[in-house]
Design a protein around this motif. Structure first.
Motif, short mmCIF file in Angstrom:
data_model
loop_
_atom_site.label_atom_id
_atom_site.label_comp_id
_atom_site.label_asym_id
_atom_site.label_seq_id
_atom_site.Cartn_x
_atom_site.Cartn_y
_atom_site.Cartn_z
N ILE A 1 2.23 16.06 -9.96
CA ILE A 1 3.13 16.02 -11.13
C ILE A 1 2.52 15.07 -12.08
CG2 ILE A 1 5.36 14.63 -11.56
CD1 ILE A 1 6.42 15.60 -8.92
N TYR B 1 4.41 10.36 -3.03
CA TYR B 1 3.55 10.45 -4.09
C TYR B 1 2.55 9.21 -4.40
CZ TYR B 1 5.65 14.94 -5.45
OH TYR B 1 5.85 16.32 -5.23
N GLU C 1 5.50 19.83 -13.19
CA GLU C 1 5.04 19.80 -11.71
C GLU C 1 4.00 21.11 -11.61
OE1 GLU C 1 7.02 20.14 -7.40
OE2 GLU C 1 8.06 20.93 -9.08
N GLN D 1 3.80 12.83 -15.41
CA GLN D 1 4.76 12.05 -15.96
C GLN D 1 4.40 11.35 -17.11
OE1 GLN D 1 8.22 12.05 -14.53
NE2 GLN D 1 8.23 11.22 -16.92
N THR E 1 7.41 6.00 -7.53
CA THR E 1 6.24 5.42 -7.31
C THR E 1 5.63 4.74 -8.59
OG1 THR E 1 5.50 7.39 -5.69
CG2 THR E 1 3.66 5.95 -6.86
N ALA F 1 8.29 10.82 -7.96
CA ALA F 1 7.01 10.46 -8.43
C ALA F 1 7.42 9.18 -9.38
CB ALA F 1 6.41 11.47 -9.24
N GLN F 2 8.59 9.41 -9.99
CA GLN F 2 9.02 8.18 -10.78
C GLN F 2 9.06 7.28 -10.14
OE1 GLN F 2 12.41 9.96 -12.80
NE2 GLN F 2 11.42 10.85 -14.31
N LEU G 1 0.22 12.28 -10.48
CA LEU G 1 0.38 11.87 -9.07
C LEU G 1 0.32 13.02 -8.16
CD1 LEU G 1 2.87 10.52 -11.01
CD2 LEU G 1 3.11 9.17 -9.03
N GLU G 2 -0.11 12.89 -7.05
CA GLU G 2 -0.27 14.01 -6.10
C GLU G 2 0.28 13.66 -4.85
OE1 GLU G 2 -3.81 16.77 -6.17
OE2 GLU G 2 -4.35 14.95 -4.71
N LEU G 3 1.11 14.58 -3.96
CA LEU G 3 1.85 14.48 -2.69
C LEU G 3 0.79 14.08 -1.65
CD1 LEU G 3 4.59 14.24 -1.51
CD2 LEU G 3 4.43 16.72 -1.10
N GLU H 1 11.24 15.97 -6.52
CA GLU H 1 9.70 15.57 -6.45
C GLU H 1 9.59 14.67 -7.81
OE1 GLU H 1 11.04 18.59 -5.97
OE2 GLU H 1 10.24 19.13 -3.99
#
Length: 137
Positions: A94, A122, A89, A96, A31, A28-29, A114-116, A24
């Motif tokens: 998340i 993400y 998380e 970051q 993205t 996110a990273q 960030l959101e799923l 996850e």
């Protein structure tokens, strides 16, 4: 893009991806890297595509989004370099940390949230940016 979900703010950061779901955090990273890459490459539409629906409601056009980014987030828009720091998380969200050397050569710390999304990707829900006390080497 300066808001940070309260649930994430109340939790201590953890180093690396070992405790947060590694896949996850890596997603996110990815993205974040893709958005910064799009900014660097001049593909503002692609960069806007990495924003979550909540951000697109606040900035409903590419022009309004880019006005916000170029006006308040130059280090994110045109970083000389960046590196990932700690991640946290919380459910489908998340946070970051990203250490950035801005176009002015100064150090900045960005906290991305960030959101799923339902499509399994993400998307960026916010960025908090501040000058950093760290020294660039």
């Amino acid at each position: 893009m300066r808001s940070i979900p309260a649930a994430l703010m109340s939790l201590p950061f953890i180093a690396g991806a070992a405790f947060a779901g590694e896949a996850e955090v890596r997603a996110a990273q990815g993205t974040i890297e893709a958005q910064i890459g799009a900014f660097r490459g001049g593909d503002n539409a692609a960069a806007y595509g990495h924003a979550a629906p909540s951000i697109k409601r606040i900035f409903p056009t590419l022009e309004s989004f880019m006005g916000m980014v170029t006006g308040a987030y130059q280090p994110v828009y045109r970083p000389r370099s960046f590196a990932f720091g700690k991640a946290q998380e919380a459910g489908s969200a998340i946070a970051q940390q990203v250490m950035i050397v801005g176009p002015d050569g100064r150090d900045y710390e960005a906290l991305y949230t960030l959101e799923l999304q339902p499509d399994g990707r993400y998307r960026i829900t916010g960025v908090s940016l501040k000058a950093s006390n760290a020294l660039s080497m």
